[in-house]
Design an enzyme around this catalytic site. Structure first.
Site, mmCIF file in Angstrom:
data_model
loop_
_atom_site.group_PDB
_atom_site.id
_atom_site.type_symbol
_atom_site.label_atom_id
_atom_site.label_comp_id
_atom_site.label_asym_id
_atom_site.label_seq_id
_atom_site.Cartn_x
_atom_site.Cartn_y
_atom_site.Cartn_z
ATOM 1 N N ARG A 191 36.333 39.261 50.077
ATOM 2 C CA ARG A 191 36.713 37.844 50.100
ATOM 3 C C ARG A 191 38.025 37.603 49.329
ATOM 4 O O ARG A 191 39.075 37.419 49.926
ATOM 5 C CB ARG A 191 35.581 36.972 49.519
ATOM 6 C CG ARG A 191 35.656 35.492 49.879
ATOM 7 C CD ARG A 191 36.721 34.689 49.167
ATOM 8 N NE ARG A 191 36.549 34.645 47.720
ATOM 9 C CZ ARG A 191 37.395 34.040 46.903
ATOM 10 N NH1 ARG A 191 38.466 33.421 47.365
ATOM 11 N NH2 ARG A 191 37.194 34.065 45.593
ATOM 12 N N ASP A 192 37.972 37.655 48.014
ATOM 13 C CA ASP A 192 39.184 37.362 47.238
ATOM 14 C C ASP A 192 40.293 38.344 47.600
ATOM 15 O O ASP A 192 41.470 37.998 47.640
ATOM 16 C CB ASP A 192 38.874 37.455 45.728
ATOM 17 C CG ASP A 192 39.788 36.585 44.881
ATOM 18 O OD1 ASP A 192 40.712 35.968 45.444
ATOM 19 O OD2 ASP A 192 39.592 36.535 43.653
ATOM 20 N N HIS B 288 36.372 37.148 35.655
ATOM 21 C CA HIS B 288 37.098 37.419 36.904
ATOM 22 C C HIS B 288 38.580 37.487 36.545
ATOM 23 O O HIS B 288 39.226 36.462 36.377
ATOM 24 C CB HIS B 288 36.787 36.263 37.864
ATOM 25 C CG HIS B 288 37.495 36.284 39.169
ATOM 26 N ND1 HIS B 288 36.835 36.515 40.360
ATOM 27 C CD2 HIS B 288 38.785 36.065 39.510
ATOM 28 C CE1 HIS B 288 37.704 36.443 41.368
ATOM 29 N NE2 HIS B 288 38.895 36.168 40.875
ATOM 30 N N HIS C 127 42.511 38.748 37.092
ATOM 31 C CA HIS C 127 43.567 39.241 37.983
ATOM 32 C C HIS C 127 44.572 40.012 37.133
ATOM 33 O O HIS C 127 44.781 39.698 35.963
ATOM 34 C CB HIS C 127 44.246 38.076 38.713
ATOM 35 C CG HIS C 127 43.446 37.570 39.872
ATOM 36 N ND1 HIS C 127 43.814 37.746 41.182
ATOM 37 C CD2 HIS C 127 42.274 36.897 39.910
ATOM 38 C CE1 HIS C 127 42.914 37.206 41.982
ATOM 39 N NE2 HIS C 127 41.960 36.678 41.241
ATOM 40 N N CYS D 38 45.811 34.477 45.782
ATOM 41 C CA CYS D 38 45.226 33.171 46.075
ATOM 42 C C CYS D 38 46.204 32.432 46.971
ATOM 43 O O CYS D 38 47.370 32.284 46.617
ATOM 44 C CB CYS D 38 44.966 32.379 44.798
ATOM 45 S SG CYS D 38 44.449 30.683 45.122
ATOM 46 N N ASN E 272 43.279 40.990 42.236
ATOM 47 C CA ASN E 272 42.216 41.140 41.246
ATOM 48 C C ASN E 272 42.409 42.488 40.574
ATOM 49 O O ASN E 272 42.990 43.394 41.148
ATOM 50 C CB ASN E 272 40.856 41.171 41.953
ATOM 51 C CG ASN E 272 40.549 39.892 42.668
ATOM 52 O OD1 ASN E 272 41.064 39.658 43.756
ATOM 53 N ND2 ASN E 272 39.754 39.056 42.054
HETATM 54 ZN ZN ZN Z 1 40.437 35.569 42.122
#
Ligand code: ZN
Length: 300
Positions: free
Chosen positions: A13-14, A205, A207, A238, A247
C-alpha cells in the site's frame, strides 16, 4: 520487555501508492505472497480511497479477493472516511487503519477535511467497527513535521493520541510521513506519550527521507515500542506530500533488529530477494541499503 519486534510490511500500500508504474493485481499479489513466505504476518495491503485520486489503489477489492488464506495472517486496508469504511466492510478485510494528520493544512489536503471533522469521522468509524469483527487502528500522520506547516508541536500530537485513546483506539501509530524526525525528537515524543500510561499499543511508521529512520527505530525500541511499519525495498512516498520518499526498508530494519539480538520471525534473505525482484515490475532500483550490500555475516 519482550525481545520480539513486529514488522508490519506496508509495501503493497504505502510502497506502491505513488509509484509512476501501475502494477497489475497479480503482481501485487505475488509481492504479498513473497512477503508471507518470508515470514511477514501483518501487512498493509490496500487502501480504500478515491481511485481518481490514487489510481494505484483502484483494485483494492480484487487484491483482497486474491489474498493468501493462510491462518495467522492479518491484512490491513487504509480508510480515510466513512465511504472507505463501508467499502472495507464489504470486502471482509481483517483490519482497517484510519488516519488523522497532526497538521491542519496537511489533513485538509490528504482527507479534504479539518482535523475536527476527521476526529468525528474516526469516532463514528470506531463505534461502527466495534459492532463487527474488524480490527480498527489509527495513524497520527505528520506527527514529527508537516510539509506545509513545518514543525508540529509535540503537545498537539500527544493531545491527538490521548483523544484517540479516549475514543477507544487500542493501537495508535505515529507516522513520520515526510521523514523529518531525528532520534531525539522520537525519544521526546515517546517519553511524553508513555508518561500518560494510556492503555494502547504504539506503533511507529518511519520514512527514511533524511536517512534517520533506522536510528529513529532504535530509539523507539529503547522507549518500549515493539511494532514498526516498514516497506520491502524501502519503496514508498505520499502522493499528497511534496518530495516524500520511501518508508524505511523492511530489510534495513531487520538487519539492525537481528544484530540487536531481537526476533521478528522474518527471513531477511527472502525479503532482500523480494526487494530485488520488485525492481523488475517497478522498472526502478529500490532505495534499501541491504538489497545492495547484503547481510553480514552471510547466512549459510
Ligand atoms: Zn507512510
Amino acid at each position: 520487555m519482550s525481545d520480539f519486534v513486529e514488522i508490519v510490511d506496508v509495501s503493497p500500500r504505502d510502497g506502491l501508492q505513488s509509484q509512476p508504474v501501475l502494477l497489475d493485481t497479480s503482481v501485487k499479489l505475488e509481492l504479498i505472497q513473497r512477503l508471507v513466505d518470508s515470514g511477514v504476518r501483518r501487512m498493509e495491503a490496500v487502501s480504500f480511497v478515491n481511485p481518481k485520486r490514487v489510481p494505484q489503489m483502484a483494485d483494492a477489492e480484487q487484491v483482497i479477493q486474491g489474498l493468501p488464506k493462510q491462518d495467522g495472517l492479518t491484512f490491513i486496508g487504509l480508510v480515510l472516511n466513512m465511504r472507505g469504511y463501508e467499502r472495507a466492510i464489504t470486502t471482509g478485510i481483517d483490519e482497517i487503519n484510519c488516519v488523522v494528520v497532526a497538521s491542519e493544512t496537511f489533513n485538509m489536503r490528504n482527507q479534504g477535511a479539518s482535523i475536527d471533522q476527521t476526529m468525528q469521522n474516526v469516532t463514528d468509524i470506531c463505534k461502527q467497527a466495534e459492532t463487527t469483527n474488524i480490527i480498527n487502528g489509527v495513524t497520527v500522520s505528520a506527527a514529527f513535521g508537516c510539509p506545509f506547516e513545518g514543525e508540529i508541536p509535540q503537545g498537539q500530537v500527544i493531545n491527538l493520541v490521548e483523544r484517540l485513546a479516549d475514543i477507544g483506539y487500542k493501537e495508535i501509530a505515529l507516522a513520520d510521513t515526510i521523514g523529518v524526525a531525528s532520534p531525539s525528537d522520537v525519544s521526546r515524543l515517546l517519553t511524553g506519550i508513555n508518561r500518560l500510561n494510556l492503555d494502547i499499543k504504539l506503533r511507529c511508521h518511519f520514512h527514511n527521507t533524511r536517512n534517520t529512520a533506522v536510528a529513529n527505530t532504535y530509539v523507539a525500541i529503547q522507549e518500549g515500542v515493539r511494532s514498526f511499519d516498514a516497506s520491502c525495498g524501502g519503496v514508498g512516498g505520499c502522493p499528497f506530500a511534496p518530495a516524500a520518499t520511501g518508508n524505511v526498508a523492511t530489510e534495513d530494519l531487520l538487519y539492525m533488529i537481528n544484530r540487536m539480538g531481537m526476533r521478528t520471525n522474518i527471513n531477511i534473505d527472502k525479503v532482500i530477494e523480494t526487494a530485488q525482484w520488485l525492481e523488475g515490475p517497478l522498472q526502478a532500483s529500490v532505495p534499501s541499503m541491504l538489497a545492495k550490500a547484503g547481510v553480514f555475516p552471510k547466512s549459510d
